[in-house]
Design a protein around this motif. Sequence first.
Motif, PDB file in Angstrom:
ATOM      1  N   CYS A 122       0.827  -1.211   0.000  1.00  0.00           N
ATOM      2  CA  CYS A 122       0.000   0.000   0.000  1.00  0.00           C
ATOM      3  C   CYS A 122       0.860   1.260   0.000  1.00  0.00           C
ATOM      4  O   CYS A 122       0.488   2.281  -0.593  1.00  0.00           O
ATOM      5  N   PHE A 123       2.015   1.201   0.663  1.00  0.00           N
ATOM      6  CA  PHE A 123       2.920   2.356   0.735  1.00  0.00           C
ATOM      7  C   PHE A 123       3.896   2.391  -0.443  1.00  0.00           C
ATOM      8  O   PHE A 123       4.845   3.183  -0.425  1.00  0.00           O
ATOM      9  N   ASP A 124       3.687   1.538  -1.441  1.00  0.00           N
ATOM     10  CA  ASP A 124       4.582   1.451  -2.603  1.00  0.00           C
ATOM     11  C   ASP A 124       5.997   1.078  -2.192  1.00  0.00           C
ATOM     12  O   ASP A 124       6.985   1.561  -2.757  1.00  0.00           O
ATOM     13  N   GLY A 125       6.097   0.210  -1.180  1.00  0.00           N
ATOM     14  CA  GLY A 125       7.413  -0.242  -0.761  1.00  0.00           C
ATOM     15  C   GLY A 125       8.105  -1.088  -1.811  1.00  0.00           C
ATOM     16  O   GLY A 125       9.340  -1.118  -1.876  1.00  0.00           O
ATOM     17  N   HIS A 126       7.312  -1.795  -2.638  1.00  0.00           N
ATOM     18  CA  HIS A 126       7.939  -2.581  -3.708  1.00  0.00           C
ATOM     19  C   HIS A 126       8.587  -1.663  -4.737  1.00  0.00           C
ATOM     20  O   HIS A 126       9.577  -2.039  -5.374  1.00  0.00           O
ATOM     21  N   HIS A 127       8.044  -0.446  -4.916  1.00  0.00           N
ATOM     22  CA  HIS A 127       8.706   0.519  -5.787  1.00  0.00           C
ATOM     23  C   HIS A 127      10.035   0.968  -5.182  1.00  0.00           C
ATOM     24  O   HIS A 127      10.987   1.241  -5.927  1.00  0.00           O
ATOM     25  N   LEU A 128      10.088   1.038  -3.856  1.00  0.00           N
ATOM     26  CA  LEU A 128      11.335   1.404  -3.191  1.00  0.00           C
ATOM     27  C   LEU A 128      12.418   0.370  -3.483  1.00  0.00           C
ATOM     28  O   LEU A 128      13.583   0.724  -3.698  1.00  0.00           O
ATOM     29  N   ILE A 129      12.029  -0.903  -3.496  1.00  0.00           N
ATOM     30  CA  ILE A 129      13.002  -1.952  -3.795  1.00  0.00           C
ATOM     31  C   ILE A 129      13.508  -1.830  -5.228  1.00  0.00           C
ATOM     32  O   ILE A 129      14.707  -1.935  -5.510  1.00  0.00           O
ATOM     33  N   ILE A 130      12.573  -1.577  -6.159  1.00  0.00           N
ATOM     34  CA  ILE A 130      12.968  -1.440  -7.561  1.00  0.00           C
ATOM     35  C   ILE A 130      13.824  -0.188  -7.753  1.00  0.00           C
ATOM     36  O   ILE A 130      14.800  -0.196  -8.522  1.00  0.00           O
ATOM     37  N   ASP A 131      13.481   0.908  -7.057  1.00  0.00           N
ATOM     38  CA  ASP A 131      14.290   2.129  -7.150  1.00  0.00           C
ATOM     39  C   ASP A 131      15.707   1.887  -6.638  1.00  0.00           C
ATOM     40  O   ASP A 131      16.681   2.389  -7.213  1.00  0.00           O
ATOM     41  N   ILE A 221       2.384   3.607  11.560  1.00  0.00           N
ATOM     42  CA  ILE A 221       3.335   4.726  11.552  1.00  0.00           C
ATOM     43  C   ILE A 221       4.774   4.219  11.598  1.00  0.00           C
ATOM     44  O   ILE A 221       5.661   4.725  10.896  1.00  0.00           O
ATOM     45  N   PHE A 222       5.006   3.210  12.423  1.00  0.00           N
ATOM     46  CA  PHE A 222       6.360   2.662  12.545  1.00  0.00           C
ATOM     47  C   PHE A 222       6.840   2.084  11.219  1.00  0.00           C
ATOM     48  O   PHE A 222       8.014   2.248  10.846  1.00  0.00           O
ATOM     49  N   LEU A 223       5.946   1.416  10.489  1.00  0.00           N
ATOM     50  CA  LEU A 223       6.343   0.804   9.229  1.00  0.00           C
ATOM     51  C   LEU A 223       6.668   1.875   8.187  1.00  0.00           C
ATOM     52  O   LEU A 223       7.608   1.708   7.400  1.00  0.00           O
ATOM     53  N   GLN A 224       5.933   2.962   8.175  1.00  0.00           N
ATOM     54  CA  GLN A 224       6.238   4.046   7.238  1.00  0.00           C
ATOM     55  C   GLN A 224       7.623   4.631   7.513  1.00  0.00           C
ATOM     56  O   GLN A 224       8.404   4.876   6.578  1.00  0.00           O
ATOM     57  N   LYS A 225       7.935   4.860   8.783  1.00  0.00           N
ATOM     58  CA  LYS A 225       9.259   5.388   9.119  1.00  0.00           C
ATOM     59  C   LYS A 225      10.352   4.363   8.826  1.00  0.00           C
ATOM     60  O   LYS A 225      11.463   4.727   8.438  1.00  0.00           O
ATOM     61  N   SER A 226      10.032   3.074   9.010  1.00  0.00           N
ATOM     62  CA  SER A 226      11.024   2.030   8.737  1.00  0.00           C
ATOM     63  C   SER A 226      11.363   1.960   7.257  1.00  0.00           C
ATOM     64  O   SER A 226      12.507   1.655   6.890  1.00  0.00           O
ATOM     65  N   LEU A 227      10.398   2.228   6.390  1.00  0.00           N
ATOM     66  CA  LEU A 227      10.679   2.234   4.958  1.00  0.00           C
ATOM     67  C   LEU A 227      11.626   3.375   4.591  1.00  0.00           C
ATOM     68  O   LEU A 227      12.482   3.219   3.707  1.00  0.00           O
ATOM     69  N   ILE A 228      11.498   4.508   5.267  1.00  0.00           N
ATOM     70  CA  ILE A 228      12.427   5.615   5.025  1.00  0.00           C
ATOM     71  C   ILE A 228      13.839   5.222   5.454  1.00  0.00           C
ATOM     72  O   ILE A 228      14.823   5.477   4.746  1.00  0.00           O
ATOM     73  N   VAL A 229      13.937   4.581   6.622  1.00  0.00           N
ATOM     74  CA  VAL A 229      15.246   4.125   7.103  1.00  0.00           C
ATOM     75  C   VAL A 229      15.809   3.045   6.175  1.00  0.00           C
ATOM     76  O   VAL A 229      17.024   2.998   5.918  1.00  0.00           O
ATOM     77  N   LEU A 230      14.925   2.192   5.657  1.00  0.00           N
ATOM     78  CA  LEU A 230      15.358   1.135   4.742  1.00  0.00           C
ATOM     79  C   LEU A 230      15.960   1.722   3.474  1.00  0.00           C
ATOM     80  O   LEU A 230      16.989   1.231   2.982  1.00  0.00           O
ATOM     81  N   GLN A 231      15.351   2.757   2.950  1.00  0.00           N
ATOM     82  CA  GLN A 231      15.898   3.401   1.762  1.00  0.00           C
ATOM     83  C   GLN A 231      17.283   3.977   2.043  1.00  0.00           C
ATOM     84  O   GLN A 231      18.202   3.861   1.221  1.00  0.00           O
TER      85      GLN A 231
END
Length: 242
Positions: A122-131, A221-231
Motif C-alpha cells: 500500500c505504501f509502494d514499498g515494492h517501488h522502493l526496492i525497484i528504485d 506509523i512505525f512501518l512508514q518510518k522504517s521504509l524511510i530508514v530502509l531506503q
Amino acid sequence: LLRVSALLIVAPIFGGRQFLARAKIGLAFMVSLVIFPTVLDTPFIIPEGLLPYSLVLFREVFLGIILGFTVLLLFIGIQFAGQIAGLQMGFGIVNILDPQSGDQVSIVGQFLNILATLLVLCFDGHHLIIDGLVASFEAVPLAGVVFKASIGQKLIELTATTFVIAIKISAPIILSLFAVTVAMGILARTVPQMNVFIVGFPVQLAVGLFILVASMPLFNIFLQKSLIVLQRDLYAILEFLG
C-alpha cells in the motif's frame, strides 16, 4: 540479469516461496529488460577470459543478495516481534508453518508479517526496492563491485537493528502483559484460594489481543518510518560496495 535475479529471490514480497519459480524467472527477466537501457548509460568494461568474467558474475550475484537481505531484515524484525508478543500472550505452544521461510513461526508473527507485506504494498514499498535496484547500477556499475571489510561491519549493524525493531513493535504488549502479571501476583497473595494460573491465562490472552489491535495505528506509523530508514540503508550499502 544475475543482479536482478539475486535481489528478487532474496527480497521479501518478490522472493516468497508461495510464488512459482517460473514466475520469478519471468519477473526477473522483464525487470532486467526494463532496466537495461539505463545500464547502457553507465560505462563498464567486460573482462576477457573465463575466470575474470566468472568473478564478475559472482560479484553481481553477491550485490543482489546483499540488497535483498537488507530489505529482508525489516520483515525478520517484524516476525520476531510477533514471536515475542505471541510468547508473552501464551501462543508459544501454537506454531504454524510459514510458507515463505519454511519454518515454524508464531501465529502473531505470521499475522504481523502478512500485515506488513500488505502495508508495504500500500505504501509502494515494492517501488522502493525497484528504485534501489536501479540506483545500484548508478552507484555500482557492472563489473564495479568492490569487496571491503567495512561491508561486514555494516551488515552486522543492520542485523542488530532487527532486535530493536522487534522490541519497538512488541513493547506495548510486553508492558501491558507485565502489568497483568504483576496484578495477578498481587491477587495471588491477597486471595490464596484463587487459582491464578487458570484465571491468568485467559486474561493475558484477552489483554494481549486487545493491545495488539489497539496498537495497529502505531504499527502503521512505525512501518512508514522504517521504509524511510530502509531506503537510507540501501544507499549506504551501495556506498560500501561501490
